[in-house]
Design an enzyme around this catalytic site. Structure first.
Site, mmCIF file in Angstrom:
data_model
loop_
_atom_site.group_PDB
_atom_site.id
_atom_site.type_symbol
_atom_site.label_atom_id
_atom_site.label_comp_id
_atom_site.label_asym_id
_atom_site.label_seq_id
_atom_site.Cartn_x
_atom_site.Cartn_y
_atom_site.Cartn_z
ATOM 1 C CE LYS A 76 -27.384 -7.009 -55.151
ATOM 2 N NZ LYS A 76 -27.219 -6.551 -53.762
ATOM 3 N NE ARG A 119 -24.402 -16.433 -42.550
ATOM 4 C CZ ARG A 119 -23.719 -15.303 -42.623
ATOM 5 N NH1 ARG A 119 -22.650 -15.221 -43.378
ATOM 6 N NH2 ARG A 119 -24.097 -14.250 -41.934
ATOM 7 N N PRO A 138 -24.503 -13.354 -53.429
ATOM 8 C CG PRO A 138 -25.677 -15.296 -53.883
ATOM 9 C CD PRO A 138 -25.276 -14.395 -52.765
ATOM 10 C CD GLU A 139 -21.928 -7.950 -55.371
ATOM 11 O OE1 GLU A 139 -21.751 -7.140 -56.295
ATOM 12 O OE2 GLU A 139 -21.190 -7.997 -54.371
ATOM 13 N NE ARG A 154 -22.923 -4.368 -47.029
ATOM 14 C CZ ARG A 154 -23.273 -5.182 -48.017
ATOM 15 N NH1 ARG A 154 -24.167 -4.810 -48.909
ATOM 16 N NH2 ARG A 154 -22.729 -6.378 -48.118
#
Ligand SMILES: [Zn+2]
Length: 274
Positions: free
Chosen positions: A59, A112, A2-3, A250
């Site tokens: 976030k 997670r 989630p951003e 990334r």
């Protein structure tokens, strides 16, 4: 993960479903999520109060329960919120459940287990302690230029660095760079005024559009990179094969044709993730 757009979507969902209802209990099913607070303390502090309003920064979602009492939620990799009616069964991966007076519940779901929840007194103090930069949707062009102008390194690493600008993660950083025709490893110092303005407009457009579509990936425009970023994926603009490379620690997807590689690639900079 989630951003900013996902967290903004959770915020609006929480505002719509869970404000102004008396909290009658808190069930902590898995305590990994709690930071600096025990399950007992969380329940004691929230029981009998209401969620009054909420605020998003980057976030992080901050939900006010009293003058000096905010619940901070961070959604990690897979966190989300689910409001449950009386008869609805909570998902198996619900980690914390807030019970309301009318027998409805709000579940913090997190498969997670990278999510975080804590109680804080003051938002500004929290932002300062964390060293978080301004929210990506809260800055104007001159601030954006000042932030990027002050820092050297791959532009993508700068966009990802939450201490410079808060809210952008890996997927939307790639989308913003794709829209602005900027290669992810371009040294920020080499961007012209015009590039920066284009990048800023792309950032606003991508974040706002994703929010407007409630971050439903099936509804995102086909002209976006997001729906094509995978092996054998093709650039929705020119049809050439997309490429991937590690930038800012990334995996980045981009089109080497539409986003020209800079002649002097920036040194790799490792970005902080949260
Ligand atoms: Zn292309």
């Amino acid at each position: 993960m989630p951003e900013l757009p996902e967290v903004e979507t959770f915020k609006r969902y929480l505002d719509r479903t869970s404000l102004h209802q008396r909290i009658t209990g808190v069930e902590v099913r898995d305590a990994y999520v709690l930071k600096h607070v025990s399950a007992r303390e969380l329940t004691r502090r929230l029981k009998g109060r209401c969620f009054k309003n909420s605020h998003r920064h980057g976030k992080h979602l901050l939900v006010r329960a009293d003058e000096e009492l905010w619940l901070r939620l961070h959604f990690g990799m897979t966190g989300s919120l689910e409001y449950l009616d009386r008869d609805e069964v909570a998902p198996k991966t619900a980690r914390v459940i807030f019970y309301f007076g009318d027998n409805c519940r709000l579940a913090f779901d997190d498969q997670r287990k990278f999510g975080e929840m804590e109680l804080i007194k003051d938002i500004d103090e929290f932002l300062q302690t964390r060293g978080l930069g301004p929210d990506a949707l809260g800055i104007i062009l001159s601030q954006f230029k000042a932030i990027l102008g002050k820092h050297r390194g791959a532009v993508k690493a700068i966009l990802l660095n939450q201490q410079l600008i808060a809210g952008i993660g890996n997927l939307y950083a790639d989308e913003i760079l794709f829209r602005a025709h900027v290669h992810p490893s371009t040294d920020a110092a080499r961007l012209s005024d015009k590039d920066l303005a284009r990048l800023f407009r792309a950032m606003r457009h991508v974040l706002e559009k994703a929010i407007a579509l409630k971050t439903d990936f099936n509804r995102l425009p086909k002209s976006w990179l997001l729906t094509h970023r995978r092996k054998r994926g093709r650039c929705p603009r020119c049809g050439r094969a997309l490429k991937s490379a590690t930038v800012g620690g990334r995996t980045s997807w981009f089109c080497a044709h539409c986003q020209k590689h800079p002649r002097y690639p920036a040194k790799r900079v490792t970005a902080r993730r949260n």
